[in-house]
Design a protein around this motif. Structure first.
Motif, PDB file in Angstrom:
ATOM      1  N   GLU A  58       0.852  -1.191   0.000  1.00  0.00           N
ATOM      2  CA  GLU A  58       0.000   0.000   0.000  1.00  0.00           C
ATOM      3  C   GLU A  58       0.888   1.240   0.000  1.00  0.00           C
ATOM      4  O   GLU A  58       2.040   1.184   0.420  1.00  0.00           O
ATOM      5  N   ILE A  59       0.320   2.328  -0.486  1.00  0.00           N
ATOM      6  CA  ILE A  59       1.004   3.612  -0.432  1.00  0.00           C
ATOM      7  C   ILE A  59       0.831   4.126   0.994  1.00  0.00           C
ATOM      8  O   ILE A  59      -0.282   4.203   1.507  1.00  0.00           O
ATOM      9  N   GLY A  60       1.932   4.466   1.642  1.00  0.00           N
ATOM     10  CA  GLY A  60       1.909   4.811   3.057  1.00  0.00           C
ATOM     11  C   GLY A  60       1.295   6.142   3.392  1.00  0.00           C
ATOM     12  O   GLY A  60       1.188   7.040   2.560  1.00  0.00           O
ATOM     13  N   PRO A 113      -2.385  -0.412  -5.392  1.00  0.00           N
ATOM     14  CA  PRO A 113      -1.472   0.716  -5.222  1.00  0.00           C
ATOM     15  C   PRO A 113      -0.780   1.081  -6.535  1.00  0.00           C
ATOM     16  O   PRO A 113      -0.128   2.113  -6.632  1.00  0.00           O
ATOM     17  N   GLY A 123      -2.970   2.750   3.382  1.00  0.00           N
ATOM     18  CA  GLY A 123      -1.606   2.553   3.845  1.00  0.00           C
ATOM     19  C   GLY A 123      -1.493   1.932   5.224  1.00  0.00           C
ATOM     20  O   GLY A 123      -0.388   1.724   5.721  1.00  0.00           O
TER      21      GLY A 123
END
Length: 162
Positions: A58-60, A113, A123
Motif C-alpha cells: 500500500e502507499i503509506g 497501489p 496505507g
C-alpha cells in the motif's frame, strides 16, 4: 485506426495479482475489443520484475500515486519492505507500453497501489479505502491517457463511442 486500450492483466484473467489470483472482468465489450485487437495487456508490477504471489503493498500514510511520483510518499509491503522503486518502474513500463501501442485509454483494476484510479487503500493494511490513484494510474493520467477503473467500463464504452 481504432483507439487502443491498455488493460490490467488480472482483468483479462491472468493470475498476476499479489495473491496469485486473477480478477477477470466479464463483459461483452471486453470480448469485442479483444476480437478487434484493441486491448494491450500489462501487469505493471510483473513488468517491473515483481513476483507472483507477493506480499500486499500500500502507499503509506494516506498518500496517493501522485505523491509517490513526486517523491513525497513510499509504497511499502505488509512486511515493511519498501517497494517504491519497483512501483515507479512499473508505472514507467506501463506509460512506455501505452505510448508504443498507441493506447488512448486504460482500463485498470481498482484498489491497487499501482492500478487503482477510483480508490486505493490508505496505507494502514486495515482494509480502509480512500479516493485516489495508484502509481501507474497517476503516471498514465500525467501522460495523457484517460484512465477508467473496472467499475467504470460503461463510462469507457460511452467515451469511446463519442
Amino acid at each position: 485506426m481504432q483507439n487502443k486500450i491498455l488493460v490490467s492483466a488480472c482483468l483479462m484473467g491472468h493470475a498476476v495479482r499479489y495473491d496469485g489470483r486473477a480478477k477477470p472482468l466479464l463483459h461483452s465489450a471486453i470480448e469485442t475489443w479483444q476480437a478487434e485487437g484493441r486491448l494491450v495487456t500489462i501487469c505493471p508490477e510483473m513488468s517491473a520484475g515483481m513476483p507472483v504471489p507477493r506480499p500486499p503493498a500500500e502507499i503509506g500514510n494516506g498518500a496517493t500515486g501522485e505523491d509517490v511520483l513526486a517523491g513525497t510518499a513510499r509504497v511499502v509491503e505488509l512486511t515493511g519492505r519498501d517497494v517504491t522503486e519497483e512501483f515507479l518502474q512499473a508505472a514507467m513500463n506501463a506509460v512506455a507500453l501505452a505510448r508504443q501501442a498507441g493506447c488512448r485509454y486504460a482500463l485498470l483494476i481498482d484498489g491497487s497501489p499501482s492500478c487503482g484510479s477510483g480508490f486505493i487503500y490508505d496505507g494502514t493494511f486495515s482494509g480502509r479505502k480512500q479516493a485516489g490513484n495508484g502509481v501507474t494510474a497517476a503516471a498514465l493520467k500525467a501522460a495523457g491517457v484517460e484512465v477508467f477503473s473496472d467499475h467504470e467500463i460503461e463510462r469507457l464504452i460511452d467515451r469511446i463511442a463519442q
